[in-house]
Design a protein around this motif. Sequence first.
Motif, mmCIF file in Angstrom:
data_model
loop_
_atom_site.group_PDB
_atom_site.id
_atom_site.type_symbol
_atom_site.label_atom_id
_atom_site.label_comp_id
_atom_site.label_asym_id
_atom_site.label_seq_id
_atom_site.Cartn_x
_atom_site.Cartn_y
_atom_site.Cartn_z
ATOM 1 N N PHE A 191 -3.359 -64.705 23.697
ATOM 2 C CA PHE A 191 -2.094 -64.505 22.281
ATOM 3 C C PHE A 191 -2.949 -63.992 21.280
ATOM 4 O O PHE A 191 -2.157 -62.890 20.414
ATOM 5 C CB PHE A 191 -2.227 -66.160 22.013
ATOM 6 C CG PHE A 191 -0.898 -65.863 20.591
ATOM 7 C CD1 PHE A 191 0.424 -65.722 20.596
ATOM 8 C CD2 PHE A 191 -2.009 -66.039 19.248
ATOM 9 C CE1 PHE A 191 0.919 -65.971 19.819
ATOM 10 C CE2 PHE A 191 -1.037 -66.296 17.670
ATOM 11 C CZ PHE A 191 0.061 -65.313 18.337
ATOM 12 N N HIS B 12 3.037 -61.314 10.948
ATOM 13 C CA HIS B 12 3.659 -63.067 10.523
ATOM 14 C C HIS B 12 5.065 -63.051 11.331
ATOM 15 O O HIS B 12 5.937 -64.037 11.643
ATOM 16 C CB HIS B 12 3.626 -62.584 8.944
ATOM 17 C CG HIS B 12 5.233 -62.145 8.510
ATOM 18 N ND1 HIS B 12 4.419 -61.106 7.835
ATOM 19 C CD2 HIS B 12 6.410 -62.355 8.219
ATOM 20 C CE1 HIS B 12 5.550 -60.525 7.292
ATOM 21 N NE2 HIS B 12 6.505 -60.984 7.397
ATOM 22 N N VAL C 41 4.269 -63.307 14.776
ATOM 23 C CA VAL C 41 3.779 -64.489 15.698
ATOM 24 C C VAL C 41 5.502 -65.421 15.423
ATOM 25 O O VAL C 41 5.426 -66.354 16.387
ATOM 26 C CB VAL C 41 3.367 -65.256 14.633
ATOM 27 C CG1 VAL C 41 3.089 -67.015 14.826
ATOM 28 C CG2 VAL C 41 1.724 -64.770 14.885
ATOM 29 N N GLY C 42 6.373 -65.068 14.672
ATOM 30 C CA GLY C 42 7.662 -65.665 14.142
ATOM 31 C C GLY C 42 8.074 -65.684 15.569
ATOM 32 O O GLY C 42 8.744 -66.414 16.085
ATOM 33 N N ILE D 28 6.869 -64.338 18.533
ATOM 34 C CA ILE D 28 6.628 -65.703 19.592
ATOM 35 C C ILE D 28 6.819 -67.242 19.914
ATOM 36 O O ILE D 28 6.933 -67.398 21.342
ATOM 37 C CB ILE D 28 5.036 -64.820 20.069
ATOM 38 C CG1 ILE D 28 4.818 -63.171 19.979
ATOM 39 C CG2 ILE D 28 4.662 -65.507 20.550
ATOM 40 C CD1 ILE D 28 3.417 -62.279 19.972
ATOM 41 N N ASN D 29 6.775 -67.631 18.288
ATOM 42 C CA ASN D 29 6.982 -69.039 19.045
ATOM 43 C C ASN D 29 8.307 -69.436 19.033
ATOM 44 O O ASN D 29 8.444 -69.907 19.974
ATOM 45 C CB ASN D 29 6.591 -70.057 17.137
ATOM 46 C CG ASN D 29 4.938 -69.621 17.064
ATOM 47 O OD1 ASN D 29 4.074 -69.828 17.852
ATOM 48 N ND2 ASN D 29 4.574 -69.326 15.969
ATOM 49 N N GLY D 30 8.977 -68.630 18.870
ATOM 50 C CA GLY D 30 10.158 -68.814 19.298
ATOM 51 C C GLY D 30 10.559 -68.138 20.184
ATOM 52 O O GLY D 30 11.741 -69.403 20.798
ATOM 53 N N GLN E 248 8.635 -69.074 22.793
ATOM 54 C CA GLN E 248 8.298 -70.077 23.219
ATOM 55 C C GLN E 248 9.200 -71.140 23.592
ATOM 56 O O GLN E 248 9.191 -71.754 25.071
ATOM 57 C CB GLN E 248 6.818 -70.500 22.415
ATOM 58 C CG GLN E 248 6.093 -71.144 23.146
ATOM 59 C CD GLN E 248 4.776 -71.989 23.059
ATOM 60 O OE1 GLN E 248 4.907 -71.810 21.395
ATOM 61 N NE2 GLN E 248 4.144 -72.063 23.625
ATOM 62 N N ASP E 249 9.353 -71.689 22.306
ATOM 63 C CA ASP E 249 10.720 -72.542 22.752
ATOM 64 C C ASP E 249 11.324 -72.624 23.407
ATOM 65 O O ASP E 249 11.947 -73.026 24.517
ATOM 66 C CB ASP E 249 10.954 -72.336 21.522
ATOM 67 C CG ASP E 249 10.150 -73.435 20.002
ATOM 68 O OD1 ASP E 249 9.069 -73.920 21.018
ATOM 69 O OD2 ASP E 249 9.642 -73.759 19.199
ATOM 70 N N THR F 221 3.794 -70.846 27.796
ATOM 71 C CA THR F 221 2.897 -70.857 27.544
ATOM 72 C C THR F 221 2.869 -69.943 25.922
ATOM 73 O O THR F 221 3.568 -69.261 25.962
ATOM 74 C CB THR F 221 1.073 -70.870 27.865
ATOM 75 O OG1 THR F 221 1.417 -69.496 28.363
ATOM 76 C CG2 THR F 221 1.400 -71.815 29.210
ATOM 77 N N ILE F 222 1.880 -70.174 25.143
ATOM 78 C CA ILE F 222 2.380 -68.709 24.141
ATOM 79 C C ILE F 222 1.599 -67.778 24.470
ATOM 80 O O ILE F 222 2.507 -66.497 24.242
ATOM 81 C CB ILE F 222 1.212 -69.683 22.389
ATOM 82 C CG1 ILE F 222 1.887 -68.733 21.499
ATOM 83 C CG2 ILE F 222 0.028 -69.523 22.936
ATOM 84 C CD1 ILE F 222 2.667 -69.053 21.026
ATOM 85 N N TYR G 72 6.770 -60.895 25.466
ATOM 86 C CA TYR G 72 7.454 -60.510 24.067
ATOM 87 C C TYR G 72 7.317 -58.875 23.718
ATOM 88 O O TYR G 72 8.190 -57.755 23.017
ATOM 89 C CB TYR G 72 7.402 -61.051 22.500
ATOM 90 C CG TYR G 72 8.108 -60.667 21.433
ATOM 91 C CD1 TYR G 72 8.733 -60.663 20.733
ATOM 92 C CD2 TYR G 72 6.848 -60.468 20.322
ATOM 93 C CE1 TYR G 72 9.534 -60.488 19.813
ATOM 94 C CE2 TYR G 72 7.281 -59.155 19.608
ATOM 95 C CZ TYR G 72 8.800 -59.391 19.254
ATOM 96 O OH TYR G 72 9.516 -58.898 17.814
#
Length: 149
Positions: free
Chosen positions: A88, A103, A106-107, A109-111, A113-114, A119-120, A127
Amino acid sequence: MSLRVAVAAPFIQHGTDSLEEGEFVVALSLDRDWFSPDQAKRLIDVATRDGLLEREGDDLVATFDPAAVTVPEEFVPDEDILQERSAFEQVLDALVAEGMEKHEAVGAINGLQDELGVTIEAAAVVYARREGVEVEELVPIAKAGLSEE
């Protein structure tokens, strides 16, 4: 900042994608004064393990196009890039090196992932590929993460 930027700098300085290990160490330690010679050698180990460099005899060869990387004039790498990083973190560094805000990456990638339920690391690789950022060396890690969830 980025391991990729620090690794690219000696190649850009010499206008090549292959350097003798000694030239690489001198470029980072004496020419740029970023690291001690021992730290520059540690950077080689980290970059090799992360897939950014390959050894061919006494030469180091960049596995990416160093000329495509921009080294900001005020850039000075943090010593923390000398430590082992997760897939990551490696993807995030590649995205930042391409000009993306950390930032925002990261946002996103987190979205992802959900959204995908992976996995992250897998989300980060997907992404990066969607954004056109080369992270081929991390694809096996991402694939392994697909079966973990």
